[in-house]
Motif scaffolding. Structure first.
Motif, PDB file in Angstrom:
ATOM      1  N   SER A   1      -3.544   7.544 -11.679  1.00  0.00           N
ATOM      2  CA  SER A   1      -4.205   8.206 -12.799  1.00  0.00           C
ATOM      3  C   SER A   1      -5.644   7.743 -12.934  1.00  0.00           C
ATOM      4  O   SER A   1      -5.930   6.538 -12.917  1.00  0.00           O
ATOM      5  N   ILE A   2      -6.567   8.684 -13.111  1.00  0.00           N
ATOM      6  CA  ILE A   2      -7.963   8.297 -13.290  1.00  0.00           C
ATOM      7  C   ILE A   2      -8.185   7.668 -14.660  1.00  0.00           C
ATOM      8  O   ILE A   2      -9.198   7.000 -14.881  1.00  0.00           O
ATOM      9  N   HIS A   3      -7.254   7.854 -15.592  1.00  0.00           N
ATOM     10  CA  HIS A   3      -7.380   7.243 -16.910  1.00  0.00           C
ATOM     11  C   HIS A   3      -7.052   5.756 -16.885  1.00  0.00           C
ATOM     12  O   HIS A   3      -7.179   5.081 -17.896  1.00  0.00           O
ATOM     13  N   SER A   4      -6.625   5.278 -15.732  1.00  0.00           N
ATOM     14  CA  SER A   4      -6.321   3.851 -15.600  1.00  0.00           C
ATOM     15  C   SER A   4      -7.448   3.089 -14.921  1.00  0.00           C
ATOM     16  O   SER A   4      -7.303   1.915 -14.595  1.00  0.00           O
ATOM     17  N   ILE A   5      -8.605   3.741 -14.706  1.00  0.00           N
ATOM     18  CA  ILE A   5      -9.714   3.087 -14.008  1.00  0.00           C
ATOM     19  C   ILE A   5     -10.429   2.166 -14.980  1.00  0.00           C
ATOM     20  O   ILE A   5     -11.477   2.486 -15.555  1.00  0.00           O
ATOM     21  N   ARG A   6      -9.825   0.978 -15.190  1.00  0.00           N
ATOM     22  CA  ARG A   6     -10.358   0.017 -16.153  1.00  0.00           C
ATOM     23  C   ARG A   6     -10.524  -1.384 -15.549  1.00  0.00           C
ATOM     24  O   ARG A   6     -10.805  -2.331 -16.277  1.00  0.00           O
ATOM     25  N   THR A   7     -10.309  -1.481 -14.245  1.00  0.00           N
ATOM     26  CA  THR A   7     -10.527  -2.750 -13.551  1.00  0.00           C
ATOM     27  C   THR A   7     -11.349  -2.480 -12.296  1.00  0.00           C
ATOM     28  O   THR A   7     -11.406  -1.352 -11.792  1.00  0.00           O
ATOM     29  N   ALA A   8     -11.975  -3.529 -11.776  1.00  0.00           N
ATOM     30  CA  ALA A   8     -12.825  -3.383 -10.600  1.00  0.00           C
ATOM     31  C   ALA A   8     -12.030  -2.897  -9.390  1.00  0.00           C
ATOM     32  O   ALA A   8     -12.486  -2.032  -8.633  1.00  0.00           O
ATOM     33  N   ARG A   9     -10.822  -3.444  -9.203  1.00  0.00           N
ATOM     34  CA  ARG A   9     -10.025  -3.046  -8.036  1.00  0.00           C
ATOM     35  C   ARG A   9      -9.633  -1.579  -8.103  1.00  0.00           C
ATOM     36  O   ARG A   9      -9.704  -0.860  -7.095  1.00  0.00           O
ATOM     37  N   ARG A  10      -9.223  -1.124  -9.275  1.00  0.00           N
ATOM     38  CA  ARG A  10      -8.866   0.287  -9.405  1.00  0.00           C
ATOM     39  C   ARG A  10     -10.081   1.189  -9.197  1.00  0.00           C
ATOM     40  O   ARG A  10      -9.959   2.284  -8.641  1.00  0.00           O
ATOM     41  N   GLU A  11     -11.234   0.718  -9.640  1.00  0.00           N
ATOM     42  CA  GLU A  11     -12.429   1.540  -9.434  1.00  0.00           C
ATOM     43  C   GLU A  11     -12.785   1.632  -7.963  1.00  0.00           C
ATOM     44  O   GLU A  11     -13.220   2.682  -7.488  1.00  0.00           O
ATOM     45  N   TRP A  12     -12.599   0.543  -7.210  1.00  0.00           N
ATOM     46  CA  TRP A  12     -12.830   0.611  -5.774  1.00  0.00           C
ATOM     47  C   TRP A  12     -11.887   1.613  -5.106  1.00  0.00           C
ATOM     48  O   TRP A  12     -12.296   2.396  -4.225  1.00  0.00           O
ATOM     49  N   PHE A  13     -10.622   1.606  -5.500  1.00  0.00           N
ATOM     50  CA  PHE A  13      -9.673   2.588  -4.967  1.00  0.00           C
ATOM     51  C   PHE A  13     -10.120   4.005  -5.331  1.00  0.00           C
ATOM     52  O   PHE A  13     -10.048   4.926  -4.508  1.00  0.00           O
ATOM     53  N   TYR A  14     -10.561   4.160  -6.557  1.00  0.00           N
ATOM     54  CA  TYR A  14     -10.992   5.480  -7.030  1.00  0.00           C
ATOM     55  C   TYR A  14     -12.135   6.020  -6.178  1.00  0.00           C
ATOM     56  O   TYR A  14     -12.085   7.163  -5.704  1.00  0.00           O
ATOM     57  N   TRP A  15     -13.156   5.218  -5.944  1.00  0.00           N
ATOM     58  CA  TRP A  15     -14.301   5.706  -5.186  1.00  0.00           C
ATOM     59  C   TRP A  15     -13.970   5.900  -3.709  1.00  0.00           C
ATOM     60  O   TRP A  15     -14.536   6.780  -3.047  1.00  0.00           O
ATOM     61  N   ALA A  16     -13.053   5.099  -3.189  1.00  0.00           N
ATOM     62  CA  ALA A  16     -12.595   5.342  -1.811  1.00  0.00           C
ATOM     63  C   ALA A  16     -11.915   6.698  -1.711  1.00  0.00           C
ATOM     64  O   ALA A  16     -12.128   7.453  -0.751  1.00  0.00           O
TER      65      ALA A  16
ATOM     66  N   VAL B   1      -5.397  12.372   6.529  1.00  0.00           N
ATOM     67  CA  VAL B   1      -4.592  11.158   6.716  1.00  0.00           C
ATOM     68  C   VAL B   1      -5.271   9.971   6.027  1.00  0.00           C
ATOM     69  O   VAL B   1      -4.608   9.134   5.404  1.00  0.00           O
ATOM     70  N   THR B   2      -6.598   9.907   6.127  1.00  0.00           N
ATOM     71  CA  THR B   2      -7.339   8.827   5.468  1.00  0.00           C
ATOM     72  C   THR B   2      -7.130   8.869   3.958  1.00  0.00           C
ATOM     73  O   THR B   2      -6.882   7.831   3.322  1.00  0.00           O
ATOM     74  N   LEU B   3      -7.232  10.054   3.370  1.00  0.00           N
ATOM     75  CA  LEU B   3      -7.027  10.196   1.924  1.00  0.00           C
ATOM     76  C   LEU B   3      -5.606   9.810   1.543  1.00  0.00           C
ATOM     77  O   LEU B   3      -5.390   9.101   0.551  1.00  0.00           O
ATOM     78  N   ALA B   4      -4.635  10.245   2.331  1.00  0.00           N
ATOM     79  CA  ALA B   4      -3.242   9.898   2.049  1.00  0.00           C
ATOM     80  C   ALA B   4      -3.043   8.386   2.109  1.00  0.00           C
ATOM     81  O   ALA B   4      -2.336   7.811   1.273  1.00  0.00           O
ATOM     82  N   ALA B   5      -3.691   7.728   3.079  1.00  0.00           N
ATOM     83  CA  ALA B   5      -3.568   6.276   3.202  1.00  0.00           C
ATOM     84  C   ALA B   5      -4.161   5.565   1.991  1.00  0.00           C
ATOM     85  O   ALA B   5      -3.596   4.586   1.489  1.00  0.00           O
ATOM     86  N   VAL B   6      -5.300   6.074   1.494  1.00  0.00           N
ATOM     87  CA  VAL B   6      -5.909   5.498   0.296  1.00  0.00           C
ATOM     88  C   VAL B   6      -4.967   5.631  -0.886  1.00  0.00           C
ATOM     89  O   VAL B   6      -4.759   4.676  -1.654  1.00  0.00           O
ATOM     90  N   PHE B   7      -4.375   6.806  -1.047  1.00  0.00           N
ATOM     91  CA  PHE B   7      -3.462   7.036  -2.161  1.00  0.00           C
ATOM     92  C   PHE B   7      -2.229   6.129  -2.071  1.00  0.00           C
ATOM     93  O   PHE B   7      -1.774   5.576  -3.076  1.00  0.00           O
ATOM     94  N   VAL B   8      -1.683   5.987  -0.889  1.00  0.00           N
ATOM     95  CA  VAL B   8      -0.489   5.152  -0.718  1.00  0.00           C
ATOM     96  C   VAL B   8      -0.818   3.695  -1.055  1.00  0.00           C
ATOM     97  O   VAL B   8      -0.072   3.027  -1.797  1.00  0.00           O
ATOM     98  N   LEU B   9      -1.909   3.188  -0.516  1.00  0.00           N
ATOM     99  CA  LEU B   9      -2.291   1.803  -0.782  1.00  0.00           C
ATOM    100  C   LEU B   9      -2.612   1.600  -2.257  1.00  0.00           C
ATOM    101  O   LEU B   9      -2.221   0.584  -2.863  1.00  0.00           O
ATOM    102  N   TRP B  10      -3.317   2.555  -2.828  1.00  0.00           N
ATOM    103  CA  TRP B  10      -3.670   2.492  -4.252  1.00  0.00           C
ATOM    104  C   TRP B  10      -2.410   2.440  -5.117  1.00  0.00           C
ATOM    105  O   TRP B  10      -2.274   1.596  -6.004  1.00  0.00           O
ATOM    106  N   HIS B  11      -1.466   3.342  -4.849  1.00  0.00           N
ATOM    107  CA  HIS B  11      -0.256   3.410  -5.671  1.00  0.00           C
ATOM    108  C   HIS B  11       0.609   2.172  -5.489  1.00  0.00           C
ATOM    109  O   HIS B  11       1.188   1.652  -6.451  1.00  0.00           O
ATOM    110  N   ARG B  12       0.723   1.690  -4.262  1.00  0.00           N
ATOM    111  CA  ARG B  12       1.527   0.481  -4.026  1.00  0.00           C
ATOM    112  C   ARG B  12       0.918  -0.739  -4.693  1.00  0.00           C
ATOM    113  O   ARG B  12       1.632  -1.636  -5.149  1.00  0.00           O
ATOM    114  N   THR B  13      -0.404  -0.756  -4.766  1.00  0.00           N
ATOM    115  CA  THR B  13      -1.092  -1.912  -5.354  1.00  0.00           C
ATOM    116  C   THR B  13      -1.131  -1.859  -6.873  1.00  0.00           C
ATOM    117  O   THR B  13      -0.895  -2.868  -7.543  1.00  0.00           O
ATOM    118  N   GLU B  14      -1.390  -0.680  -7.422  1.00  0.00           N
ATOM    119  CA  GLU B  14      -1.627  -0.545  -8.856  1.00  0.00           C
ATOM    120  C   GLU B  14      -0.521   0.182  -9.615  1.00  0.00           C
ATOM    121  O   GLU B  14      -0.485   0.146 -10.843  1.00  0.00           O
TER     122      GLU B  14
END
Length: 263
Positions: A134-149, A117-130
């Motif tokens: 895609s890991i090929h879009s990790i080019r900003t600090a915010r996206r990188e924080w989502f990625y590592w979460a 559920v935690t992983l799903a929540a991260v994905f939902v928040l990440w997708h709604r925000t960004e």
């Protein structure tokens, strides 16, 4: 398995030109990922037995913090920084999952569901925000924080799921590793021959590599009375760390050659 970058709905010139913070998804990427998952499992098991568990967790958290700071401060993908961060996530992610079960007494069924559920929540928040996962879009600090979460959640989920099959369902570590290895073929085959979405295939495989590596590491390290070969978690962790270092050296050389070619 490789992934392709979808067209970004909110792309900008600066975003497109920014240096990527993660590596290309190639065979060596998956080899390194599998080794880090196994090394994280065996290192965590060794540390919590070699010293007081509370101290081991504290040191694991500190090492993860240092590794993430080094990675986040890098202007682009640097192999040793990136894989150090992944390795430390592997160690601390294992500790986090084990603390939930051993320290708090929460069954693996519950912890597996919680981390899912935690992983799903991260994905939902990440997708709604960004707008993309895609890991090929990790080019900003915010996206990188989502990625590592997301990476942290996948490691904790994979650890709990692996122990669920091996311990709670009494399959043993070897059988659990084989089961997850078969399941790992599903996204690979789906992407290669049946048009499975590249991003879904990547994260599906990313989650499953964790219990694959962890189960086989446990099988190699734990004593025969626990269904393992009894090689010792410390020895297994050391061998895996050397293998990871060798791959990082190779990736660093390839990265340097590629940058020289593009210069």
């Amino acid at each position: 398995m490789t992934t392709s970058e979808p067209t970004a709905t909110r792309s900008t010139t600066s975003l497109t030109d920014a240096a990527s913070k993660v590596p290309e998804v190639t065979a060596i990427f998956w080899a390194a990922k599998a080794l880090t998952t196994a090394m994280g499992e065996s290192s965590s098991d060794f540390l919590v037995r070699a010293m007081p568990p509370e101290l081991a967790v504290l040191l694991g958290a500190a090492a993860l913090g240092v590794a993430l700071v080094l990675q986040l401060r890098a202007p682009r993908y640097v192999p040793w920084r990136y894989w150090l961060a992944v390795s430390m996530v592997g160690v601390f992610g294992t500790m986090a999952a084990d603390v939930v079960h051993v320290g708090l007494g929460i069954p693996y069924e519950v912890s597996t569901a919680f981390f899912a559920v935690t992983l799903a929540a991260v994905f939902v928040l990440w997708h709604r925000t960004e707008g993309t996962l895609s890991i090929h879009s990790i080019r900003t600090a915010r996206r990188e924080w989502f990625y590592w979460a997301a990476v942290m959640a996948t490691f904790a989920l994979g650890t709990a799921a692996g122990d669920l099959l091996a311990v709670t369902f009494h399959l043993g570590y070897l059988a659990a590793g084989l089961v997850f290895s078969v399941l790992l073929l599903v996204p690979a085959i789906g992407y290669r021959w049946f048009g499975l979405n590249a991003i879904l295939a990547f994260w599906w495989a990313y989650v499953l590599t964790r219990p694959v590596g962890a189960s086989f590491a446990d099988w190699l390290g734990v004593s025969p009375d626990r269904g393992g070969l009894g090689l010792g978690s410390g020895r297994v962790a050391l061998v895996l760390a050397v293998a990871i270092a060798a791959l990082v050296v190779r990736m660093t050389s390839a990265d340097r050659a590629e940058r020289q070619r593009l210069a």
